[in-house]
Design a protein around this motif. Structure first.
Motif, PDB file in Angstrom:
ATOM      1  N   GLN A 272      22.619  23.401  -7.797  1.00  0.00           N
ATOM      2  CA  GLN A 272      23.619  23.361  -6.737  1.00  0.00           C
ATOM      3  C   GLN A 272      23.193  24.335  -5.640  1.00  0.00           C
ATOM      4  O   GLN A 272      22.728  25.437  -5.912  1.00  0.00           O
ATOM      5  CB  GLN A 272      24.973  23.769  -7.312  1.00  0.00           C
ATOM      6  N   ARG A 273      23.332  23.919  -4.394  1.00  0.00           N
ATOM      7  CA  ARG A 273      22.950  24.781  -3.283  1.00  0.00           C
ATOM      8  C   ARG A 273      23.936  25.947  -3.199  1.00  0.00           C
ATOM      9  O   ARG A 273      25.137  25.788  -3.395  1.00  0.00           O
ATOM     10  CB  ARG A 273      22.944  24.013  -1.967  1.00  0.00           C
ATOM     11  N   VAL A 274      23.392  27.122  -2.901  1.00  0.00           N
ATOM     12  CA  VAL A 274      24.208  28.334  -2.803  1.00  0.00           C
ATOM     13  C   VAL A 274      24.168  28.809  -1.355  1.00  0.00           C
ATOM     14  O   VAL A 274      23.348  28.355  -0.559  1.00  0.00           O
ATOM     15  CB  VAL A 274      23.698  29.428  -3.760  1.00  0.00           C
ATOM     16  N   PRO A 275      25.033  29.746  -0.990  1.00  0.00           N
ATOM     17  CA  PRO A 275      24.993  30.252   0.388  1.00  0.00           C
ATOM     18  C   PRO A 275      23.641  30.886   0.704  1.00  0.00           C
ATOM     19  O   PRO A 275      23.024  31.524  -0.148  1.00  0.00           O
ATOM     20  CB  PRO A 275      26.104  31.306   0.416  1.00  0.00           C
ATOM     21  N   THR A 276      23.196  30.711   1.932  1.00  0.00           N
ATOM     22  CA  THR A 276      21.939  31.317   2.341  1.00  0.00           C
ATOM     23  C   THR A 276      22.152  32.795   2.624  1.00  0.00           C
ATOM     24  O   THR A 276      23.281  33.283   2.657  1.00  0.00           O
ATOM     25  CB  THR A 276      21.383  30.603   3.589  1.00  0.00           C
ATOM     26  N   ILE A 277      21.068  33.514   2.866  1.00  0.00           N
ATOM     27  CA  ILE A 277      21.149  34.967   3.001  1.00  0.00           C
ATOM     28  C   ILE A 277      21.975  35.369   4.223  1.00  0.00           C
ATOM     29  O   ILE A 277      22.637  36.410   4.218  1.00  0.00           O
ATOM     30  CB  ILE A 277      19.741  35.592   3.039  1.00  0.00           C
TER      31      ILE A 277
ATOM     32  N   VAL B 175      13.665  36.429   0.343  1.00  0.00           N
ATOM     33  CA  VAL B 175      14.509  35.735   1.299  1.00  0.00           C
ATOM     34  C   VAL B 175      14.815  36.608   2.516  1.00  0.00           C
ATOM     35  O   VAL B 175      14.917  36.106   3.636  1.00  0.00           O
ATOM     36  CB  VAL B 175      15.782  35.215   0.601  1.00  0.00           C
ATOM     37  N   VAL B 176      14.927  37.910   2.317  1.00  0.00           N
ATOM     38  CA  VAL B 176      15.206  38.791   3.452  1.00  0.00           C
ATOM     39  C   VAL B 176      13.999  38.846   4.385  1.00  0.00           C
ATOM     40  O   VAL B 176      14.154  38.799   5.614  1.00  0.00           O
ATOM     41  CB  VAL B 176      15.591  40.204   2.954  1.00  0.00           C
ATOM     42  N   ASP B 177      12.794  38.922   3.822  1.00  0.00           N
ATOM     43  CA  ASP B 177      11.586  38.916   4.655  1.00  0.00           C
ATOM     44  C   ASP B 177      11.496  37.631   5.469  1.00  0.00           C
ATOM     45  O   ASP B 177      11.155  37.651   6.652  1.00  0.00           O
ATOM     46  CB  ASP B 177      10.346  39.061   3.778  1.00  0.00           C
ATOM     47  N   ALA B 178      11.785  36.488   4.832  1.00  0.00           N
ATOM     48  CA  ALA B 178      11.732  35.206   5.539  1.00  0.00           C
ATOM     49  C   ALA B 178      12.805  35.136   6.621  1.00  0.00           C
ATOM     50  O   ALA B 178      12.557  34.608   7.716  1.00  0.00           O
ATOM     51  CB  ALA B 178      11.901  34.048   4.560  1.00  0.00           C
ATOM     52  N   PHE B 179      13.979  35.669   6.330  1.00  0.00           N
ATOM     53  CA  PHE B 179      15.059  35.667   7.320  1.00  0.00           C
ATOM     54  C   PHE B 179      14.697  36.542   8.517  1.00  0.00           C
ATOM     55  O   PHE B 179      14.923  36.161   9.668  1.00  0.00           O
ATOM     56  CB  PHE B 179      16.356  36.149   6.667  1.00  0.00           C
ATOM     57  N   MET B 180      14.107  37.699   8.266  1.00  0.00           N
ATOM     58  CA  MET B 180      13.685  38.582   9.370  1.00  0.00           C
ATOM     59  C   MET B 180      12.566  37.937  10.173  1.00  0.00           C
ATOM     60  O   MET B 180      12.538  38.038  11.402  1.00  0.00           O
ATOM     61  CB  MET B 180      13.237  39.936   8.830  1.00  0.00           C
ATOM     62  N   LYS B 181      11.660  37.242   9.495  1.00  0.00           N
ATOM     63  CA  LYS B 181      10.594  36.537  10.206  1.00  0.00           C
ATOM     64  C   LYS B 181      11.185  35.469  11.127  1.00  0.00           C
ATOM     65  O   LYS B 181      10.771  35.329  12.276  1.00  0.00           O
ATOM     66  CB  LYS B 181       9.628  35.903   9.199  1.00  0.00           C
ATOM     67  N   GLN B 182      12.158  34.721  10.625  1.00  0.00           N
ATOM     68  CA  GLN B 182      12.810  33.696  11.432  1.00  0.00           C
ATOM     69  C   GLN B 182      13.538  34.324  12.621  1.00  0.00           C
ATOM     70  O   GLN B 182      13.453  33.828  13.742  1.00  0.00           O
ATOM     71  CB  GLN B 182      13.784  32.910  10.576  1.00  0.00           C
ATOM     72  N   LYS B 183      14.224  35.429  12.379  1.00  0.00           N
ATOM     73  CA  LYS B 183      14.960  36.103  13.445  1.00  0.00           C
ATOM     74  C   LYS B 183      14.000  36.591  14.526  1.00  0.00           C
ATOM     75  O   LYS B 183      14.237  36.397  15.730  1.00  0.00           O
ATOM     76  CB  LYS B 183      15.753  37.287  12.888  1.00  0.00           C
ATOM     77  N   HIS B 184      12.897  37.207  14.125  1.00  0.00           N
ATOM     78  CA  HIS B 184      11.926  37.717  15.093  1.00  0.00           C
ATOM     79  C   HIS B 184      11.286  36.575  15.879  1.00  0.00           C
ATOM     80  O   HIS B 184      11.039  36.723  17.085  1.00  0.00           O
ATOM     81  CB  HIS B 184      10.869  38.553  14.384  1.00  0.00           C
TER      82      HIS B 184
END
Length: 159
Positions: free
Chosen positions: A48-53, A131-140
């Motif tokens: 089941q899909r869960v909330p993203t970071i 997931v935090v590293d990927a989220f920061m990469k996306q944000k940057h």
């Protein structure tokens, strides 16, 4: 024995051989194996899909761990998709030989686009990227594109 019933010795032998060999196997399959099988709509496990970071609170450790596990599963699936596309492209090149440059164009474009998208999402994270590293990469990346335009197009000229 007329033309309606061609029951010669060979046909009788084949019928008796069928009764001895095939009938027990067919009975076992229909009465034991088929009844004990369950219908599975998927051949792999569905999570089941869960909330993203970005939907997690900063102090919600359980949400962070669930998002990280989902990220790892998604990365494994994306890796396998990329491997399948690469293998299809390589198979086409091996099969077509000298004509591969012309006949494998669509497969090569699909693979290169998928590899580019994979690198945009997971590239430079390393084996232990989370997931935090990927989220920061996306944000940057989004901030860079807002300030300078799409990555790879060169920087905007200041007016």
């Amino acid at each position: 024995m007329g033309a309606d019933n061609p029951q010669n010795g060979f046909n009788a032998f084949i019928k008796s051989l069928n009764n001895v060999l095939d009938t027990p196997v067919t009975w076992f399959r229909e009465s034991v194996v088929a009844r004990s099988r369950q219908e599975y709509p998927w051949y792999h496990r569905q999570f089941q899909r869960v909330p993203t970071i970005d939907e997690c609170y900063t102090d919600d450790i359980v949400c962070y761990i669930e998002a990280d596990e989902q990220f790892k599963r998604d990365r494994m699936v994306d890796n396998e998709v990329l491997n399948i596309l690469r293998q299809r492209m390589e198979d086409c090149v091996m099969y077509e030989g000298p004509d591969a440059g012309r006949k494998c164009v669509k497969l090569r474009e699909d693979y290169e686009k998928a590899a580019e998208n994979w690198f945009i999402k997971y590239g430079d994270l390393g084996a232990h990227g989370n997931v935090v590293d990927a989220f920061m990469k996306q944000k940057h990346r989004m901030l860079w594109e807002r300030r300078h335009g799409p990555v790879g197009s060169g920087m905007k000229n200041k007016i």
